[in-house]
Design a protein around this motif. Structure first.
Motif, mmCIF file in Angstrom:
data_model
loop_
_atom_site.group_PDB
_atom_site.id
_atom_site.type_symbol
_atom_site.label_atom_id
_atom_site.label_comp_id
_atom_site.label_asym_id
_atom_site.label_seq_id
_atom_site.Cartn_x
_atom_site.Cartn_y
_atom_site.Cartn_z
ATOM 1 N N ILE A 123 -69.237 -9.773 71.705
ATOM 2 C CA ILE A 123 -69.514 -8.588 72.520
ATOM 3 C C ILE A 123 -70.453 -7.694 71.722
ATOM 4 C CG2 ILE A 123 -68.522 -6.622 73.744
ATOM 5 C CD1 ILE A 123 -65.870 -8.140 73.805
ATOM 6 N N GLY A 124 -71.709 -7.651 72.107
ATOM 7 C CA GLY A 124 -72.695 -6.895 71.336
ATOM 8 C C GLY A 124 -72.845 -7.527 69.965
ATOM 9 N N ASP A 125 -72.420 -6.811 68.914
ATOM 10 C CA ASP A 125 -72.474 -7.373 67.560
ATOM 11 C C ASP A 125 -71.067 -7.659 67.031
ATOM 12 O OD1 ASP A 125 -71.512 -4.793 66.208
ATOM 13 O OD2 ASP A 125 -73.308 -4.109 67.258
ATOM 14 N N ALA A 126 -70.065 -7.663 67.907
ATOM 15 C CA ALA A 126 -68.680 -7.935 67.509
ATOM 16 C C ALA A 126 -68.347 -9.401 67.754
ATOM 17 C CB ALA A 126 -67.723 -7.034 68.277
ATOM 18 N N PHE A 127 -67.839 -10.078 66.717
ATOM 19 C CA PHE A 127 -67.460 -11.483 66.815
ATOM 20 C C PHE A 127 -65.943 -11.613 66.879
ATOM 21 C CE2 PHE A 127 -71.706 -12.549 66.090
ATOM 22 C CZ PHE A 127 -71.890 -13.925 66.033
ATOM 23 N N CYS A 128 -65.469 -12.552 67.701
ATOM 24 C CA CYS A 128 -64.054 -12.905 67.790
ATOM 25 C C CYS A 128 -63.938 -14.394 67.492
ATOM 26 C CB CYS A 128 -63.494 -12.614 69.175
ATOM 27 S SG CYS A 128 -63.740 -10.905 69.724
ATOM 28 N N VAL A 129 -63.265 -14.723 66.403
ATOM 29 C CA VAL A 129 -63.207 -16.104 65.930
ATOM 30 C C VAL A 129 -61.749 -16.504 65.739
ATOM 31 C CG1 VAL A 129 -64.155 -17.759 64.282
ATOM 32 C CG2 VAL A 129 -65.319 -15.560 64.642
ATOM 33 N N ALA A 130 -61.396 -17.715 66.179
ATOM 34 C CA ALA A 130 -60.028 -18.221 66.064
ATOM 35 C C ALA A 130 -59.977 -19.362 65.051
ATOM 36 C CB ALA A 130 -59.534 -18.714 67.419
ATOM 37 N N HIS B 170 -63.444 -21.208 65.637
ATOM 38 C CA HIS B 170 -63.951 -21.274 67.005
ATOM 39 C C HIS B 170 -64.371 -19.876 67.451
ATOM 40 C CE1 HIS B 170 -64.372 -22.396 71.199
ATOM 41 N NE2 HIS B 170 -63.564 -21.403 71.536
ATOM 42 N N VAL B 171 -65.688 -19.670 67.595
ATOM 43 C CA VAL B 171 -66.196 -18.386 68.093
ATOM 44 C C VAL B 171 -66.007 -18.387 69.613
ATOM 45 C CG1 VAL B 171 -68.184 -16.865 68.302
ATOM 46 C CG2 VAL B 171 -67.895 -18.250 66.239
ATOM 47 N N PHE B 172 -65.034 -17.597 70.089
ATOM 48 C CA PHE B 172 -64.725 -17.637 71.525
ATOM 49 C C PHE B 172 -65.261 -16.437 72.282
ATOM 50 C CE2 PHE B 172 -61.164 -15.519 69.502
ATOM 51 C CZ PHE B 172 -60.826 -14.494 70.363
ATOM 52 N N GLN B 173 -65.752 -15.410 71.561
ATOM 53 C CA GLN B 173 -66.304 -14.254 72.269
ATOM 54 C C GLN B 173 -67.212 -13.463 71.339
ATOM 55 O OE1 GLN B 173 -63.530 -11.123 73.673
ATOM 56 N NE2 GLN B 173 -64.427 -11.421 75.689
#
Length: 575
Positions: A56-63, A51-54
């Motif tokens: 920011i620019g080219d930074a991905f945060c995935v759960a 789940h891509v939840f954020q």
């Protein structure tokens, strides 16, 4: 649509290495490269139920629900990224994976420490490198895909985190696996002690102190015993480690009893040797003169004059060295910025509050985290919430008292603990055997402060205990001035008690009032009874209240009624 995992979650954080430089060097091709990067990460996250939840620019945060899914997504994404035929320059992505507690609420994750650790792990990696926390590595130990292994790259201090993290690097066929040493804080010299329990709350205080350290060279954290001055200072020191190229150095002064040994204690930590025929302080100042470092002087209150002289010499004799001190009383020298460390926030007495709102109080969070050390399955419920809220409030939000109370859950219920708080000095014992003696029991904690007082200060403190919630200066003069304390002495003695963090000053509606934390008041009341003057002081207190009531009586039927009702409400609400 993938449902966000909650509870125990594995996070994959990614970032393009040198993206700003790349965007400036390749302005025509960068938008297409960035778009392709986003497409790859979206695709691989979806392929492994992430789940891509954020973004920011080219930074991905995935759960991810499982560590295996996060690892597979990282491997596949790196394979595509490495073998992608980029136009003019290769795009390299660094990745960090960490597993921890996090709850999905209202469109975002709650679980600051877990998310922060994942971000910090990613931030020390190099482009093309995948790093895993020890927690994730342990969970994957017996389920690694064929041909995949994890390389132990050691323990590393990460920005903003007190305790070091053991990190593991993914090693996979057809992926880069040789990288320079990690860009962690290990390269910055320091002797900060490793903490074995989590740091809870105080986000605003930490931010304020870090900001103050950019503008002052001597920052002194003051407060009564047990409020967590040392723990807060250590956390802030870890947060700012990267600012000091010559290191951050912790100097524990509690074991010293001779003021003359303060320079010796500092020199021992810094490895500065005494030169024959020359005062050690001069040698130390020469060594410090051009150093860009932070000295943390801990527990200064019993060596206050010596610490003040040392700090003053450093401020005047060194260009860049900074000091962070903890003490129950400020040094009182030019250039010092004293900051009082308050107790942790607690719910208001008898307030009706939801479980979700209760969890936001730092005192409650600390109690629950420490409670789950002795009872891992312990949870906050509608049944035990009222007792927990009352315990935190009755203990004034003092961290040490809360930790000692939580440790009693091994043998008592919350209701039992709450009922026994009237005798809190017998209840709150049994701290860590390796802690300083004064931090092992609540009584020993306040005994230490009491032992640093002069006899007149000690006498005033115990007499002030007759005021159940607060008092004014004229009340203190009327009730406490006798038997060795003159009325004109009360103001100076009261000021000393405020300075020593045993009395708190408040201003309300233009009137200055004073109070003690209830824990300190109970201690002072015991001392009052032991002194044999309890009955005399209580009688003077009664006489003062009767005189005040007599003065107020005729005013309650005239034009000043409202003013006097407010005055009486303010005065007697605290008696």
């Amino acid at each position: 649509m993938v449902q966000p995992p909650t509870g125990t979650v594995t996070f994959l954080f990614t970032d393009i290495e040198g993206s700003t430089t790349l965007a400036q060097a390749q302005p025509e091709t960068w938008p297409a490269m960035r778009a392709r990067h986003h497409a790859i990460l979206h695709s691989e996250a979806a392929a492994h139920a992430g789940h891509v939840f954020q973004i920011i620019g080219d930074a991905f945060c995935v759960a991810f629900a499982t560590p295996a899914s996060a690892l597979d997504a990282a491997i596949d994404a790196q394979h595509v990224l490495v073998h992608e035929p980029w136009a003019d320059a290769r795009l390299r992505v660094r990745m960090g994976i960490h597993t921890g507690a996090a709850e999905w609420r209202v469109g975002n994750y709650e679980g600051y420490l877990t998310l922060a650790r994942a971000k910090r792990i990613m931030s020390v990696a190099y482009g093309g490198q995948v790093l895993l926390s020890n927690a994730t590595a342990e969970l994957l130990r017996d389920q690694l895909p064929d041909g995949i292994r994890l390389r132990d790259v050691g323990e590393h201090r990460l920005k903003g985190l007190t305790n070091p993290e053991r990190l593991w690097q993914l090693v996979a066929p057809d992926l880069p696996h040789d990288f320079p040493p990690l860009a962690s804080l290990n390269t910055i010299a320091n002797n900060l002690p490793i903490q074995v329990t989590s740091f809870v709350g105080r986000e605003q205080e930490r931010a304020d102190l870090k900001r103050l350290l950019t503008t002052t060279r001597l920052l002194t954290l003051t407060g009564s015993g047990g409020t967590g001055k040392t723990r807060l200072a250590l956390q802030v020191a870890a947060d700012v480690l990267e600012r000091f190229k010559d290191g951050v150095w912790f100097v524990e002064l509690a074991p010293l009893s001779d003021p003359a040994l303060v320079p010796t204690g500092v020199a021992s930590v810094l490895g500065v040797r005494e030169e024959q025929g020359r005062p050690l302080m001069l040698t130390l100042l020469d060594w410090l003169r051009d150093k860009q470092l932070l000295l943390m002087l801990d527990n200064c209150e019993h060596l206050l004059d010596a610490c003040a002289r040392f700090a003053d010499a450093v401020l005047h004799g060194c260009r860049a060295a900074q000091l962070l001190a903890t003490s129950r009383e400020a040094f009182g020298i030019a250039g010092e910025v004293p900051v009082r460390v308050p107790s942790l926030a607690t719910p208001a007495p008898h307030a009706s509050i939801s479980l979700e709102a209760l969890r936001q109080y730092d005192a409650v969070r600390l109690f629950m985290e420490r409670a789950q050390i002795v009872r891992p399955d312990y949870t906050l419920t509608n049944q035990n919430a009222p007792a927990l809220a009352q315990i935190c409030q009755r203990l004034d939000g003092i961290p040490l008292a809360i930790e000692l109370a939580a440790s009693r859950l091994k043998v008592l219920s919350l209701d039992d603990i709450n009922r026994r708080l009237d005798d809190r000095f017998r209840l709150l014992t049994g701290g860590s055997r390796t802690a300083l003696p004064r931090q092992q029991t609540l009584r020993a904690l306040i005994d230490w402060s009491d032992g640093l007082l002069s006899e007149p200060e000690r006498a005033l403190l115990r007499r002030l205990s007759v005021f159940a919630g607060g008092w004014t200066l004229d009340a203190a003069e009327a009730v406490c001035a006798s038997d060795g304390i003159e009325s004109f002495d009360v103001l100076d003695l009261l000021t000393h008690l405020v300075d020593k963090s045993l009395v708190v000053m408040d201003e309300r509606d233009g009137e200055t009032r004073y109070r003690m934390l209830e824990t300190i008041r109970q201690y002072a009341r015991e001392k009052l009874l032991e002194s044999g003057e309890g009955e005399r002081v209580r009688n003077r207190h009664t006489d003062f209240c009767l005189r005040l009531a007599a003065t107020a009586k005729p005013e309650l039927r005239g034009p000043n009624q409202k003013t006097w009702l407010e005055r009486l409400d303010l005065r007697f609400a605290h008696f």
